[in-house]
Design a protein around this motif. Sequence first.
Motif, PDB file in Angstrom:
ATOM      1  N   LEU A 173      25.487 130.825 -14.655  1.00 17.22           N
ATOM      2  CA  LEU A 173      25.170 132.190 -14.796  1.00 17.22           C
ATOM      3  C   LEU A 173      23.583 132.585 -14.611  1.00 17.22           C
ATOM      4  O   LEU A 173      23.202 133.503 -14.032  1.00 17.22           O
ATOM      5  N   ASP A 174      22.762 131.785 -15.103  1.00 17.48           N
ATOM      6  CA  ASP A 174      21.486 131.782 -15.122  1.00 17.48           C
ATOM      7  C   ASP A 174      20.722 131.874 -13.745  1.00 17.48           C
ATOM      8  O   ASP A 174      20.101 132.838 -13.025  1.00 17.48           O
ATOM      9  N   VAL A 175      21.353 130.987 -12.916  1.00 17.43           N
ATOM     10  CA  VAL A 175      20.943 130.508 -11.655  1.00 17.43           C
ATOM     11  C   VAL A 175      21.466 131.735 -10.688  1.00 17.43           C
ATOM     12  O   VAL A 175      20.733 132.268  -9.882  1.00 17.43           O
ATOM     13  N   ARG A 176      22.498 132.417 -10.719  1.00 21.05           N
ATOM     14  CA  ARG A 176      22.985 133.576 -10.223  1.00 21.05           C
ATOM     15  C   ARG A 176      22.296 134.692 -10.644  1.00 21.05           C
ATOM     16  O   ARG A 176      22.720 135.960 -10.366  1.00 21.05           O
ATOM     17  N   GLY A 177      21.454 134.629 -11.596  1.00 22.56           N
ATOM     18  CA  GLY A 177      20.555 135.840 -12.039  1.00 22.56           C
ATOM     19  C   GLY A 177      21.107 136.841 -13.074  1.00 22.56           C
ATOM     20  O   GLY A 177      20.699 137.996 -13.510  1.00 22.56           O
ATOM     21  N   PHE A 178      22.293 136.140 -13.950  1.00 22.82           N
ATOM     22  CA  PHE A 178      22.894 136.988 -15.012  1.00 22.82           C
ATOM     23  C   PHE A 178      22.103 136.787 -16.276  1.00 22.82           C
ATOM     24  O   PHE A 178      21.684 135.602 -16.442  1.00 22.82           O
ATOM     25  N   GLU A 179      21.470 137.981 -16.871  1.00 18.88           N
ATOM     26  CA  GLU A 179      20.693 137.814 -18.058  1.00 18.88           C
ATOM     27  C   GLU A 179      21.418 137.183 -19.176  1.00 18.88           C
ATOM     28  O   GLU A 179      22.524 137.701 -19.772  1.00 18.88           O
ATOM     29  N   LEU A 180      20.827 135.961 -19.712  1.00 15.99           N
ATOM     30  CA  LEU A 180      21.664 135.364 -20.734  1.00 15.99           C
ATOM     31  C   LEU A 180      21.221 135.929 -22.009  1.00 15.99           C
ATOM     32  O   LEU A 180      20.267 135.418 -22.605  1.00 15.99           O
ATOM     33  N   ARG A 181      21.786 136.927 -22.509  1.00 20.26           N
ATOM     34  CA  ARG A 181      21.689 137.535 -23.807  1.00 20.26           C
ATOM     35  C   ARG A 181      23.263 138.126 -24.363  1.00 20.26           C
ATOM     36  O   ARG A 181      23.986 138.564 -23.335  1.00 20.26           O
ATOM     37  N   ASP A 182      23.235 138.347 -25.776  1.00 17.82           N
ATOM     38  CA  ASP A 182      24.387 138.945 -26.189  1.00 17.82           C
ATOM     39  C   ASP A 182      25.512 138.697 -25.673  1.00 17.82           C
ATOM     40  O   ASP A 182      26.325 139.531 -24.959  1.00 17.82           O
ATOM     41  N   LEU A 183      26.081 137.346 -25.890  1.00 14.53           N
ATOM     42  CA  LEU A 183      27.233 136.764 -25.126  1.00 14.53           C
ATOM     43  C   LEU A 183      27.860 135.861 -25.973  1.00 14.53           C
ATOM     44  O   LEU A 183      27.263 135.152 -26.762  1.00 14.53           O
TER      45      LEU A 183
END
Length: 128
Positions: A34-44
Amino acid sequence: MAFDMSKFGGGRWVKTHQNNVHTHGSLEPVLTILDVRGFELRDLFLIGINDNCGSIVLPTRPRAEEAAAALEPAYETRVHLMGRRDGEDVWATDYTRRALDGTTPSAFITDLTLKDGRQVLKDGRWVH
């Protein structure tokens, strides 16, 4: 107002990370994708036994769709309304790892043959 994902934290089996990210299971590879693909790691809240299949619980539909887009094509995904909690909608992105040929095999054991050649599970059922 979106559901406060911190309500999923604090459980015995739940690991809490920075930015209100909570995981249940060994899911660091999924977080990395997720992080590498640009998804912001927050609130999950990421739920799964391993990185082959699971669900990402998110407070809004747009975030769930962003997570699905970040996991494709390596994973087959499905975005859906998981339900309501404390009067707020809670969304989920279900994911299952794709094989190299693009198919999505079952993430669970359906057939099991012992070393002596005796089959003990077939099509997910015990063989007697």
